[in-house]
Design a protein around this motif. Structure first.
Motif, PDB file in Angstrom:
ATOM      1  N   ARG A 131      -8.650   2.813  -1.122  1.00  0.00           N
ATOM      2  CA  ARG A 131      -9.631   3.843  -1.455  1.00  0.00           C
ATOM      3  C   ARG A 131     -10.600   4.059  -0.298  1.00  0.00           C
ATOM      4  O   ARG A 131     -10.956   5.203   0.029  1.00  0.00           O
ATOM      5  CB  ARG A 131     -10.400   3.458  -2.716  1.00  0.00           C
TER       6      ARG A 131
ATOM      7  N   GLU B  28       0.832  -1.212   0.000  1.00  0.00           N
ATOM      8  CA  GLU B  28       0.000   0.000   0.000  1.00  0.00           C
ATOM      9  C   GLU B  28       0.863   1.257   0.000  1.00  0.00           C
ATOM     10  O   GLU B  28       0.508   2.257  -0.625  1.00  0.00           O
ATOM     11  CB  GLU B  28      -0.937  -0.013   1.199  1.00  0.00           C
TER      12      GLU B  28
ATOM     13  N   THR C 209      -3.696  -0.090  -8.930  1.00  0.00           N
ATOM     14  CA  THR C 209      -3.999  -1.327  -8.241  1.00  0.00           C
ATOM     15  C   THR C 209      -2.726  -2.138  -8.094  1.00  0.00           C
ATOM     16  O   THR C 209      -1.756  -1.920  -8.837  1.00  0.00           O
ATOM     17  CB  THR C 209      -5.050  -2.145  -9.015  1.00  0.00           C
ATOM     18  N   ASN C 210      -2.698  -3.062  -7.154  1.00  0.00           N
ATOM     19  CA  ASN C 210      -1.550  -3.952  -6.985  1.00  0.00           C
ATOM     20  C   ASN C 210      -1.670  -5.217  -7.829  1.00  0.00           C
ATOM     21  O   ASN C 210      -0.823  -6.102  -7.744  1.00  0.00           O
ATOM     22  CB  ASN C 210      -1.400  -4.345  -5.503  1.00  0.00           C
ATOM     23  N   ASP C 211      -2.713  -5.315  -8.617  1.00  0.00           N
ATOM     24  CA  ASP C 211      -2.904  -6.466  -9.497  1.00  0.00           C
ATOM     25  C   ASP C 211      -1.798  -6.478 -10.564  1.00  0.00           C
ATOM     26  O   ASP C 211      -1.677  -5.515 -11.318  1.00  0.00           O
ATOM     27  CB  ASP C 211      -4.272  -6.385 -10.163  1.00  0.00           C
TER      28      ASP C 211
ATOM     29  N   THR D 144      -7.185   5.283  -6.450  1.00  0.00           N
ATOM     30  CA  THR D 144      -6.959   3.930  -5.953  1.00  0.00           C
ATOM     31  C   THR D 144      -8.270   3.154  -5.895  1.00  0.00           C
ATOM     32  O   THR D 144      -9.343   3.699  -6.157  1.00  0.00           O
ATOM     33  CB  THR D 144      -6.305   3.961  -4.556  1.00  0.00           C
ATOM     34  N   VAL D 145      -8.154   1.894  -5.514  1.00  0.00           N
ATOM     35  CA  VAL D 145      -9.324   1.016  -5.414  1.00  0.00           C
ATOM     36  C   VAL D 145      -9.235   0.230  -4.108  1.00  0.00           C
ATOM     37  O   VAL D 145      -8.226   0.238  -3.414  1.00  0.00           O
ATOM     38  CB  VAL D 145      -9.402   0.035  -6.613  1.00  0.00           C
ATOM     39  N   GLY D 146     -10.314  -0.468  -3.785  1.00  0.00           N
ATOM     40  CA  GLY D 146     -10.310  -1.403  -2.678  1.00  0.00           C
ATOM     41  C   GLY D 146     -10.154  -0.765  -1.314  1.00  0.00           C
ATOM     42  O   GLY D 146     -10.688   0.316  -1.038  1.00  0.00           O
TER      43      GLY D 146
ATOM     44  N   GLU E  31      -2.991  -5.662 -14.056  1.00  0.00           N
ATOM     45  CA  GLU E  31      -3.353  -4.244 -14.234  1.00  0.00           C
ATOM     46  C   GLU E  31      -2.090  -3.414 -14.395  1.00  0.00           C
ATOM     47  O   GLU E  31      -2.049  -2.466 -15.156  1.00  0.00           O
ATOM     48  CB  GLU E  31      -4.162  -3.778 -13.024  1.00  0.00           C
TER      49      GLU E  31
ATOM     50  N   ARG F 254      -7.028   4.509 -12.400  1.00  0.00           N
ATOM     51  CA  ARG F 254      -6.861   4.134 -10.996  1.00  0.00           C
ATOM     52  C   ARG F 254      -5.729   3.112 -10.869  1.00  0.00           C
ATOM     53  O   ARG F 254      -5.510   2.287 -11.761  1.00  0.00           O
ATOM     54  CB  ARG F 254      -8.151   3.543 -10.439  1.00  0.00           C
TER      55      ARG F 254
ATOM     56  N   LEU G 208       1.943   1.911  -3.421  1.00  0.00           N
ATOM     57  CA  LEU G 208       0.824   2.416  -4.208  1.00  0.00           C
ATOM     58  C   LEU G 208       0.608   3.909  -3.961  1.00  0.00           C
ATOM     59  O   LEU G 208       0.294   4.663  -4.891  1.00  0.00           O
ATOM     60  CB  LEU G 208      -0.444   1.633  -3.867  1.00  0.00           C
TER      61      LEU G 208
END
Length: 331
Positions: A186, A41, A321-323, A181-183, A326, A319, A44
């Motif tokens: 966010r 995080e 992501t840590n994927d 960000t997401v998840g 992505e 956005r 990110l």
């Protein structure tokens, strides 16, 4: 319109751009220890401003250079009288920039995280202290030299101005992170945005009210109202999950706050406690020839810079992501 007034407005625009763009950078740095729970995080959070932070700082460099060229007396008085606060801001910005560049190349990430945090918090606070003193007025002698001390600058009104900018930029940064960000990250940014937004409304509202009661103009009462409405709208939009609208609202609030300060300042550029010693757009300005050449240069190159920076934000608009997938397909 006189060229002195044109350049006063242009410098106000440069500071506005700096506060809007660098403001969310400061906010992201202040929020790092309270938001990012693990290394993924934290990375990110750094990535959120990684492509744009150095371009945002260019607005400060141009604002300083324009002040030096257009109003050399203002520049000289400001940088001599406010030497220690501005020096602290410079050290903080250096530490912050080094942290952003070298954290990924070092094993001592915690040390760089501290540098990023303090390098963001100190300028976010001290810019408010500085501009509050500029608008309120400082002790100047007949030669326009500052005659006060550091404690003179740390008056209650200026400290409130520092709290106001710190909370405003923190709110702006939290909304920016929610937008980027997401998840869980966010969700955490949204939660902190609501808390910082409430603090910003209280501190910023009190600061603007005191500013307006101490000689505010009709036009700046309007901009102060827009700033307050922008903060409240950002709170509502954040609660509703409208991140883009919330970011637009906080940016509008910063624009309105800066317009309020510069609107109350004009036609002075450095008001003195004794009005006879104040620096104005007339007695602090360069020669008309210098201002004329600067105007042509600004008219040619400013649109180019704006187009380039706008393109940068467009490219890095997605956005984060840590994927891993992505990461591969993000710009």
């Amino acid at each position: 319109m006189e060229l002195t007034t044109v350049w006063f407005v242009l410098i106000a625009v440069l500071w506005t751009g700096y506060f809007v763009l660098e403001g969310f950078d400061f906010g992201v740095g202040v929020l790092l220890p309270f938001l990012a729970g693990d290394e993924a995080e934290r990375r990110l959070v750094y990535r959120a401003i990684g492509p744009v932070w150095d371009g945002n700082e260019v607005w400060l460099l141009v604002a300083g250079g324009a002040t030096f060229a257009a109003f050399p007396e203002w520049y000289a008085t400001l940088f001599s009288g406010f030497y220690l606060p501005l020096f602290l801001i410079l050290l903080a910005l250096i530490a912050r920039g080094v942290a952003l560049e070298y954290r990924a190349k070092s094993d001592r990430t915690r040390a760089w995280d501290h540098a990023f945090f303090w390098g963001s918090l100190i300028p976010a606070f001290l810019w408010g202290v500085a501009f509050a003193n500029i608008v309120r007025g400082v002790p100047l002698d007949a030669d326009h030299e500052y005659t006060g001390t550091l404690l003179t600058l740390l008056n209650p009104y200026a400290l409130l101005g520092g709290v106001a900018t710190l909370t405003l930029f923190t709110f702006h940064g939290a909304v920016f992170l929610a937008l980027r960000t997401v998840g869980e990250l966010r969700a955490g940014a949204t939660r902190l945005a609501l808390q910082a937004g409430l603090a910003s409304v209280l501190a910023g509202g009190a600061f603007l009210l005191l500013t307006q009661l101490d000689g505010g103009r009709t036009a700046t009462w309007i901009t102060a109202g827009i700033a307050t409405a922008g903060l409240l709208a950002a709170l509502v939009a954040t609660r509703a999950g409208r991140d883009g609208l919330a970011f637009t609202a906080t940016a509008t609030a910063i624009v309105a706050v800066t317009a309020t300060l510069f609107g109350n300042l004009w036609p002075d550029v450095m008001p003195a406690l004794d009005p006879a010693n104040s620096l104005t757009v007339v007695n602090a300005a360069s020669t008309p020839y210098t201002l004329g050449v600067m105007t042509w240069v600004a008219a040619i190159f400013t649109p180019v810079v704006l187009l380039y920076q706008g393109w940068t934000y467009w490219v890095f608009r997605k956005r984060l992501t840590n994927d891993p997938l992505e990461k591969a397909i993000s710009p």
